[in-house]
Write a protein that holds these residues in place. Structure first.
Motif: not given
Length: 290
Positions: A134, A127-129, A57, A131, A66, A148, A61-63
């Motif tokens: 992520g 959203s990243p929040e 992650r 999911s 990314y 996003g 972004t928390g993705i």
């Protein structure tokens, strides 16, 4: 018809292509030979290479992965753009649904409006929040419609990459937050109750009236997991026959310019039968355009 195939064998699970390559799985199931046998001219352009998803992650972004997702989307946009310029029917073999950002970025960079027909067991609207993982493939439809981090939502020369009115979603059993959007949705239950022909005709009416070209996205987890082994199964999916009917109806108007196949996992397809089903589905959909 001229078909160009490109593999995008990347996923948010962190599995590198040399461990599991869904594009190669479909090649081994004789996809190219099957398409060529229907009268198409088929060019296999191999796989998009040079990317490594590690499942980590991004702290900002928390993705997961990314930066790799952004770079992959930019590269895929260029590749798909070249295929569009050659006026080929574009057939992309994933990987997972995160590839849609690069695909739609190709049309955005060319200032070409396109409608997205999204057939999936999941809405991919996290959203990243929200999911739990992520994973980019949890949220690509939200990103496409402008939700996003800036770098991925602005990966092309147009924002958002796709207007909500130009998306129609079919087959979902997991809604993933899509109810906060005005996107048209025909979930699995509605498809069963109203019939596939009715929901396809109604859902694509605006595209038909406006003459929009269509991109058809097919995540194989829309099929019942008893018939199609997938990583994130949702029960009571479409049958193979229903899926075939749907895909053929969407393609019947001749406005489909490309198709992406996502989330086939050869490692889960122990006897290869699911890959053969997919190859037959794809060939049956495209045979009328030979």
């Amino acid at each position: 018809m001229r078909i160009e195939i490109l593999g995008t064998p990347f996923n948010g699970l962190g599995r590198p292509p040399h461990w599991e390559n869904p594009a190669d799985g479909l090649r081994h199931a004789q996809l190219v030979r099957r398409l060529a046998s229907t009268g198409h001219s088929v060019t296999d352009r191999g796989d998009l290479a040079g990317f490594r998803f590690q499942g980590v992650r991004d702290p900002q972004t928390g993705i997961r992965d990314y930066r790799s997702w952004v770079a992959l989307s930019q590269c895929l946009s260029e590749k798909v753009g070249d295929m569009i310029d050659r006026e080929a029917f574009v057939l992309l073999l994933g990987g997972d649904c995160s590839m849609l950002v690069g695909i739609l970025a190709a049309f955005a960079n060319k200032q070409t409006p396109v409608g997205l027909v999204f057939l999936d067991g999941h809405a991919d609207f996290h959203s990243p929040e929200t999911s739990p993982t992520g994973d980019p493939a949890d949220m690509e439809l939200a990103v496409l419609t402008g939700r996003g981090p800036h770098e991925i939502t602005h990966v092309a020369g147009k924002y958002p990459l796709l207007e909500e009115k130009n998306v129609v979603v079919y087959g979902i059993r997991a809604r993933d937050g899509i109810d906060r959007s005005p996107i048209r949705v025909y979930d699995r239950q509605q498809m069963a109750e109203r019939g596939i022909h009715a929901v396809v005709t109604e859902g694509l009416d605006r595209f038909t009236r406006n003459g929009l070209p269509l991109w058809l996205h097919f995540d194989v987890d829309v099929i019942d997991p008893q018939l199609m082994p997938v990583m994130y199964p949702e029960p009571e999916g479409l049958t193979v026959a229903e899926t075939s009917t749907f895909l053929q109806l969407v393609n019947a108007g001749g406005r489909t310019v490309g198709m992406s196949i996502a989330c086939y996992h050869p490692d889960l397809d122990l006897d290869g039968s699911a890959g053969v089903r997919l190859v037959n589905l794809i060939a049956d959909v495209l045979i009328s355009r030979a």
